[in-house]
Design an enzyme around this catalytic site. Structure first.
Site, PDB file in Angstrom:
ATOM      1  N   ASP A 137      79.668 -24.666  61.638  1.00 31.00           N
ATOM      2  CA  ASP A 137      79.583 -24.570  60.183  1.00 31.00           C
ATOM      3  C   ASP A 137      78.728 -23.361  59.804  1.00 31.00           C
ATOM      4  O   ASP A 137      77.883 -22.904  60.579  1.00 31.00           O
ATOM      5  CB  ASP A 137      78.949 -25.833  59.603  1.00 31.00           C
ATOM      6  CG  ASP A 137      79.761 -27.084  59.891  1.00 31.00           C
ATOM      7  OD1 ASP A 137      80.989 -26.966  60.043  1.00 31.00           O
ATOM      8  OD2 ASP A 137      79.158 -28.170  59.975  1.00 31.00           O
ATOM      9  N   ARG A 138      78.920 -22.880  58.587  1.00 30.99           N
ATOM     10  CA  ARG A 138      78.178 -21.705  58.111  1.00 30.99           C
ATOM     11  C   ARG A 138      76.674 -21.859  58.342  1.00 30.99           C
ATOM     12  O   ARG A 138      76.003 -20.937  58.803  1.00 30.99           O
ATOM     13  CB  ARG A 138      78.446 -21.484  56.622  1.00 30.99           C
ATOM     14  CG  ARG A 138      77.765 -20.239  56.058  1.00 30.99           C
ATOM     15  CD  ARG A 138      77.691 -20.295  54.536  1.00 30.99           C
ATOM     16  NE  ARG A 138      78.999 -20.226  53.926  1.00 30.99           N
ATOM     17  CZ  ARG A 138      79.562 -19.083  53.501  1.00 30.99           C
ATOM     18  NH1 ARG A 138      78.935 -17.939  53.640  1.00 30.99           N
ATOM     19  NH2 ARG A 138      80.760 -19.124  52.933  1.00 30.99           N
TER      20      ARG A 138
END
Length: 327
Positions: A137-138
């Site tokens: 995820d970011r």
């Protein structure tokens, strides 16, 4: 421009008399697709000469498969710095910082890890495609494994396929332990979570599905896909804990969903928990990666240090825990 890749293999006595095809696809586990690509480029040789797939080999023969990687320009090169922790002719392992996507999405074409890696490759004259084996995820930091050619991608993709078995209990699953032991790729995360985790270690076996009321969220749901997560408490401090977490399946947001379901959301995770005054993202870091090298079979282990924001959070939590014990 095309990046050329070569694999060479000396035929062993046990493969004497087998066809070239059988050795390439059986012993070396080269995919049919890659074999077909090499054929179109006259890239299959035996003892230095072009070879047919139906030829019989002898012990001691040198088989060679050579192919040119298909050039790719679908990622915009950008001079974005990244930390390389391991690299050779087949694989690249980097420590992705928080706040960065692994690759471009429909709405984001720049500023990703892929943009930076492709830029670095262009400086060496390489136009190979960006092939990440795992995605974070970011706002999850840590290790990303990247294949530098089609053979490495094929082998590592196979090794990353998750073992799916029958049902087992949520904790202490003998079946889950057995399956985890035979995995060729191990990914271990560091998670700083809320609350006092009672069990020292355990398995979470709860299916995960999309949340119909929230486009980005996932939830535990009976109709979801099976998801297994293994955790172990590395350290407890006050009302928080440092967990070492290992995935046996790879569902979106799996660690975050499972830990939140147990009542121990990752600190700073605003999607499944609550914001933290001390960190602006979820305190989750892909810390350790172990895999078999696609060419040599050698066991490779890479460890990524925490980024400063997560290290500072843990320092604060330990300090609060120390003060609480002294009060």
């Amino acid at each position: 421009m095309s990046d050329e890749c070569t694999l060479m293999w000396q035929v062993e006595a046990r493969d004497h008399g087998r066809q070239v095809r059988e050795v390439l696809q059986g012993r070396l586990q080269v995919s049919r697709r890659l074999v077909r690509l090499a054929i179109t480029q006259n890239g299959i040789r035996r003892n230095g000469r072009p070879a047919y797939l139906s030829e019989r080999v002898s012990a001691g023969d040198i088989l060679e498969i050579r192919w040119g990687e298909t050039p790719s320009d679908d990622v915009l090169p950008e001079p974005i710095p990244f930390e390389t922790l391991y690299e050779d002719e087949d694989v690249l392992v980097v420590n992705k910082p928080p706040g960065m996507l692994v690759h471009p999405t429909k709405g984001v074409a720049a500023g990703t890890l892929a943009n930076g890696v492709v830029y670095a490759w262009r400086l060496t004259g390489s136009y190979r495609p960006f092939r990440p084996l795992n995605r974070l995820d970011r706002d999850t930091s840590g290790l990303v494994l990247i294949a530098k050619n089609q053979f490495a991608h094929q082998r590592l993709s196979r090794d990353l396929r998750f073992v799916e078995g029958g049902r087992s209990p949520v904790f202490g699953a003998d079946e889950a332990e057995r399956l985890d032991g035979v995995r060729r790729v191990h990914r271990e995360y560091a998670a700083l979570v809320q609350g006092r985790v009672v069990a020292d270690r355990g398995w979470i076996d709860l299916p995960i599905d999309r949340d119909p009321n929230h486009g980005n969220r996932r939830q535990v749901a009976p109709a979801g896909r099976r998801a297994r997560t293994r955790f172990e408490v590395a350290e407890r401090v006050g009302n928080a804990a440092y967990l070492k977490v290992r995935l046996q399946t790879g569902r979106t947001h799996q660690i975050r969903v499972h830990l939140a379901e147990l009542g121990h959301p990752v600190i700073g995770d605003t999607l499944y928990g609550e914001p933290s005054p001390w960190i602006e993202r979820q305190a989750l870091h892909a810390e350790r990666l172990v895999f078999d090298h696609p060419r040599t079979g050698k066991r490779i282990q890479v460890t990524a240090p925490w980024f400063p924001d997560m290290a500072e959070l843990w320092r604060r939590l330990k300090e609060i825990g120390r003060i609480s014990r002294g009060s």
